[in-house]
Motif scaffolding. Sequence first.
Motif, PDB file in Angstrom:
ATOM      1  N   SER A  40       1.229  -8.648  -0.031  1.00 57.10           N
ATOM      2  CA  SER A  40       0.418  -7.434   0.301  1.00 57.10           C
ATOM      3  C   SER A  40       0.305  -6.475  -0.986  1.00 57.10           C
ATOM      4  O   SER A  40      -0.906  -6.105  -1.482  1.00 57.10           O
ATOM      5  N   ASP A  41       1.590  -6.404  -1.930  1.00 57.03           N
ATOM      6  CA  ASP A  41       1.419  -5.837  -3.059  1.00 57.03           C
ATOM      7  C   ASP A  41       0.382  -6.417  -4.126  1.00 57.03           C
ATOM      8  O   ASP A  41      -0.364  -5.582  -4.834  1.00 57.03           O
ATOM      9  N   ILE A  42       0.306  -7.562  -4.022  1.00 53.54           N
ATOM     10  CA  ILE A  42      -0.927  -8.338  -5.259  1.00 53.54           C
ATOM     11  C   ILE A  42      -2.095  -7.901  -4.465  1.00 53.54           C
ATOM     12  O   ILE A  42      -3.169  -7.580  -5.208  1.00 53.54           O
ATOM     13  N   ARG A  43      -2.431  -7.943  -3.101  1.00 56.17           N
ATOM     14  CA  ARG A  43      -3.695  -7.711  -2.592  1.00 56.17           C
ATOM     15  C   ARG A  43      -4.020  -6.040  -2.784  1.00 56.17           C
ATOM     16  O   ARG A  43      -5.199  -5.790  -3.234  1.00 56.17           O
ATOM     17  N   LEU A  44      -2.883  -5.257  -2.645  1.00 55.43           N
ATOM     18  CA  LEU A  44      -3.164  -3.850  -2.886  1.00 55.43           C
ATOM     19  C   LEU A  44      -3.531  -3.680  -4.347  1.00 55.43           C
ATOM     20  O   LEU A  44      -4.498  -2.672  -4.736  1.00 55.43           O
ATOM     21  N   THR A  45      -2.832  -4.439  -5.387  1.00 57.15           N
ATOM     22  CA  THR A  45      -3.228  -4.136  -6.779  1.00 57.15           C
ATOM     23  C   THR A  45      -4.423  -4.582  -7.088  1.00 57.15           C
ATOM     24  O   THR A  45      -5.138  -3.829  -7.824  1.00 57.15           O
ATOM     25  N   ASN A  46      -4.896  -5.758  -6.717  1.00 59.56           N
ATOM     26  CA  ASN A  46      -6.347  -6.359  -6.820  1.00 59.56           C
ATOM     27  C   ASN A  46      -7.115  -5.361  -6.412  1.00 59.56           C
ATOM     28  O   ASN A  46      -8.220  -5.056  -7.389  1.00 59.56           O
ATOM     29  N   ALA A  47      -7.076  -4.645  -5.268  1.00 63.92           N
ATOM     30  CA  ALA A  47      -7.971  -3.871  -4.839  1.00 63.92           C
ATOM     31  C   ALA A  47      -8.450  -2.824  -5.734  1.00 63.92           C
ATOM     32  O   ALA A  47      -9.431  -2.150  -5.996  1.00 63.92           O
ATOM     33  N   ALA A  48      -7.005  -2.042  -6.013  1.00 65.34           N
ATOM     34  CA  ALA A  48      -7.212  -1.097  -6.953  1.00 65.34           C
ATOM     35  C   ALA A  48      -7.775  -1.144  -8.144  1.00 65.34           C
ATOM     36  O   ALA A  48      -8.349  -0.404  -8.809  1.00 65.34           O
ATOM     37  N   VAL A  49      -7.171  -2.522  -8.800  1.00 68.69           N
ATOM     38  CA  VAL A  49      -7.738  -2.615 -10.124  1.00 68.69           C
ATOM     39  C   VAL A  49      -9.382  -2.867  -9.887  1.00 68.69           C
ATOM     40  O   VAL A  49     -10.087  -2.390 -10.870  1.00 68.69           O
ATOM     41  N   ASP A 319      -2.732   9.109 -20.012  1.00 64.21           N
ATOM     42  CA  ASP A 319      -3.982   9.447 -19.277  1.00 64.21           C
ATOM     43  C   ASP A 319      -4.623   8.443 -18.364  1.00 64.21           C
ATOM     44  O   ASP A 319      -5.066   8.637 -17.506  1.00 64.21           O
ATOM     45  N   LEU A 320      -4.871   7.452 -19.392  1.00 64.81           N
ATOM     46  CA  LEU A 320      -5.566   6.277 -18.702  1.00 64.81           C
ATOM     47  C   LEU A 320      -4.671   5.804 -17.525  1.00 64.81           C
ATOM     48  O   LEU A 320      -5.395   5.341 -16.436  1.00 64.81           O
ATOM     49  N   ALA A 321      -3.467   5.609 -17.966  1.00 64.57           N
ATOM     50  CA  ALA A 321      -2.585   5.194 -16.658  1.00 64.57           C
ATOM     51  C   ALA A 321      -2.578   6.114 -15.462  1.00 64.57           C
ATOM     52  O   ALA A 321      -2.380   5.526 -14.288  1.00 64.57           O
ATOM     53  N   TRP A 322      -2.646   7.553 -15.713  1.00 59.15           N
ATOM     54  CA  TRP A 322      -2.986   8.328 -14.508  1.00 59.15           C
ATOM     55  C   TRP A 322      -4.148   7.928 -13.730  1.00 59.15           C
ATOM     56  O   TRP A 322      -4.050   8.032 -12.533  1.00 59.15           O
ATOM     57  N   GLU A 323      -5.354   7.494 -14.323  1.00 60.88           N
ATOM     58  CA  GLU A 323      -6.492   7.172 -13.802  1.00 60.88           C
ATOM     59  C   GLU A 323      -6.129   5.984 -12.849  1.00 60.88           C
ATOM     60  O   GLU A 323      -6.681   5.949 -11.813  1.00 60.88           O
ATOM     61  N   LEU A 324      -5.481   5.078 -13.421  1.00 59.94           N
ATOM     62  CA  LEU A 324      -5.184   3.705 -12.528  1.00 59.94           C
ATOM     63  C   LEU A 324      -4.202   4.278 -11.382  1.00 59.94           C
ATOM     64  O   LEU A 324      -4.386   3.471 -10.289  1.00 59.94           O
ATOM     65  N   LEU A 325      -3.223   5.191 -11.756  1.00 61.55           N
ATOM     66  CA  LEU A 325      -2.328   5.501 -10.822  1.00 61.55           C
ATOM     67  C   LEU A 325      -3.040   6.111  -9.265  1.00 61.55           C
ATOM     68  O   LEU A 325      -2.531   5.813  -8.376  1.00 61.55           O
ATOM     69  N   LYS A 326      -4.072   6.881  -9.667  1.00 65.79           N
ATOM     70  CA  LYS A 326      -4.722   7.518  -8.717  1.00 65.79           C
ATOM     71  C   LYS A 326      -5.518   6.488  -7.861  1.00 65.79           C
ATOM     72  O   LYS A 326      -5.632   6.543  -6.419  1.00 65.79           O
ATOM     73  N   GLU A 327      -6.002   5.165  -8.263  1.00 64.64           N
ATOM     74  CA  GLU A 327      -6.300   4.135  -7.315  1.00 64.64           C
ATOM     75  C   GLU A 327      -5.283   3.472  -6.601  1.00 64.64           C
ATOM     76  O   GLU A 327      -5.470   2.896  -5.699  1.00 64.64           O
ATOM     77  N   LEU A 328      -3.962   3.279  -7.213  1.00 68.84           N
ATOM     78  CA  LEU A 328      -2.720   2.734  -6.508  1.00 68.84           C
ATOM     79  C   LEU A 328      -2.226   3.627  -5.535  1.00 68.84           C
ATOM     80  O   LEU A 328      -1.455   2.825  -4.790  1.00 68.84           O
ATOM     81  N   THR A 329      -2.577   4.807  -5.709  1.00 72.26           N
ATOM     82  CA  THR A 329      -1.995   5.655  -4.754  1.00 72.26           C
ATOM     83  C   THR A 329      -2.819   6.318  -3.628  1.00 72.26           C
ATOM     84  O   THR A 329      -2.330   7.218  -2.630  1.00 72.26           O
ATOM     85  N   GLY A 330      -4.047   6.232  -3.635  1.00 69.21           N
ATOM     86  CA  GLY A 330      -5.017   7.239  -2.941  1.00 69.21           C
ATOM     87  C   GLY A 330      -5.270   6.769  -1.819  1.00 69.21           C
ATOM     88  O   GLY A 330      -4.750   5.850  -1.109  1.00 69.21           O
ATOM     89  N   GLN A 331      -6.354   7.669  -0.943  1.00 68.58           N
ATOM     90  CA  GLN A 331      -6.722   7.232   0.408  1.00 68.58           C
ATOM     91  C   GLN A 331      -6.979   5.822   0.836  1.00 68.58           C
ATOM     92  O   GLN A 331      -6.835   5.292   1.645  1.00 68.58           O
ATOM     93  N   ALA A 332      -7.707   5.365  -0.346  1.00 65.54           N
ATOM     94  CA  ALA A 332      -8.180   3.940  -0.223  1.00 65.54           C
ATOM     95  C   ALA A 332      -7.005   2.845  -0.094  1.00 65.54           C
ATOM     96  O   ALA A 332      -7.027   1.986   0.644  1.00 65.54           O
ATOM     97  N   ASN A 333      -5.925   3.256  -0.744  1.00 72.40           N
ATOM     98  CA  ASN A 333      -4.683   2.348  -0.790  1.00 72.40           C
ATOM     99  C   ASN A 333      -4.050   2.718   0.752  1.00 72.40           C
ATOM    100  O   ASN A 333      -3.584   1.554   1.301  1.00 72.40           O
ATOM    101  N   ALA A 334      -3.851   3.847   0.978  1.00 68.35           N
ATOM    102  CA  ALA A 334      -3.109   4.273   2.251  1.00 68.35           C
ATOM    103  C   ALA A 334      -4.078   3.602   3.576  1.00 68.35           C
ATOM    104  O   ALA A 334      -3.374   2.944   4.491  1.00 68.35           O
ATOM    105  N   GLU A 335      -5.610   3.246   3.563  1.00 66.71           N
ATOM    106  CA  GLU A 335      -6.155   2.805   4.574  1.00 66.71           C
ATOM    107  C   GLU A 335      -6.053   1.385   4.299  1.00 66.71           C
ATOM    108  O   GLU A 335      -5.930   0.656   5.512  1.00 66.71           O
TER     109      GLU A 335
END
Length: 423
Positions: A40-49, A319-335
């Motif tokens: 699941s971690d791998i799927r979540l990461t792939n989707a966020a990336v 700053d770039l890491a922050w942009e990725l972090l938002k994808e790894l933790t945002g509403q799309a990740n929660a859903e």
Amino acid sequence: MHRRSLLALLAGAAVPLRAYAAPPASTTATLTLFRPASDSDIRLTNAAVERFNKRYPSVTVKAQYVSTNPWGDYITQFLNQVSSSTPPDLVMMATEGVSTLGSRNLVRDVMPYVQADPVGKALFDDIEPALLSGLRYRDKLAYVPNEWNTVVTYYNTAMFSEAGAKPPAPDWTWADFLDAAQKLTKRDASGKVTQYGYFIPGGQFALSTWFLTNNTDRLSEDGHASNVRDPKFREALVFLHDLIHKHRVSPAFARNDTGGAPFLAKQVAMFAGTHPRVTEMISAKFDTVDVQLCPRNRSQTSIAGMGGIGITAASPNPDLAWELLKELTGQANAEQLSRDMRSIPPTRAAATNAQFLSFPPNAKIFYGAAAVAKPLAQPPNFAQVEDIMMRNVDAYLTGNQEIDPMLDALDGELSRAMARVKW
């Protein structure tokens, strides 16, 4: 707590605001992420990336996946990676490692980003404020929550019905639990157990529920000293020991064994587990299962372990890491967490939608446990404490050491270890 109040609380510990502008879409760079190794971690990461690369097509994201069984080893491997020539830019860390990393200043405070970026503020929308407590080190919040977990009792509803045992009530006690475990344990004509009532968890996280529900823990309330001399700690361990050696309603203690496999094999009727066990039940088409809060003795307390994504102090591209972090933790990740049903999403909406609550029948207690949840005490030397704790408890629960000599040894080791901690 209303979102505005939550953000006000967060702002109280934040550094002054700074101007923030997202890096340009043409940025070329490589970001590395240190994260647990589940499917699941791998799927979540792939989707966020994938979402991230739509905005930053020239940024390469490399993920390093590491096992979290036990968490102490995961933390140690991260520390080793930080000291290497290629430290990660981002890290997923659970409650267990927050103090370890925080005391070493290995992760950045996320609040300057949260306060300066409207999207950052939205990350905390609809999150139960109590869930942030396990991600703080002193007044510093270095992680944005991306998931959390608690421990509940899984039980086989068919076995309960067959044994004539009442399903566990929300306020069931240790005495109620023991009565059920005895009814659910089966023996053949020779007295050999063919079905056990309960599987004692072999990991520190789930095992801690037995201490918390007795108003105690392995460390003091502030997490700075050994607490195993507390008679209530001894009482909890004796209760567990008796399940195996006196009442014979539990199989031999097995360190690091969650109990999920024996449960699916119908060898045990109950075990203590986190939400990821739900997906195992679904995959196995195991539908005679439900969940309930863990039994209480002195307190109705649930353990809580939060996970979050943080930006390392060593990252050359925060700053770039922050942009990725938002994808790894945002509403799309929660859903997606809600769809995967593998952990509890941090937002109430994602954790209480119809799909997430569809299985097992009492699934509402997962997010509901946040109201009575307490984070696992997480000193900077967490990995050492985990090893000391589980090694000594293993010796007692397997019958290789008596309770009082074991507690003497455990207290001595913990006291020496905690005396060396730099907070």
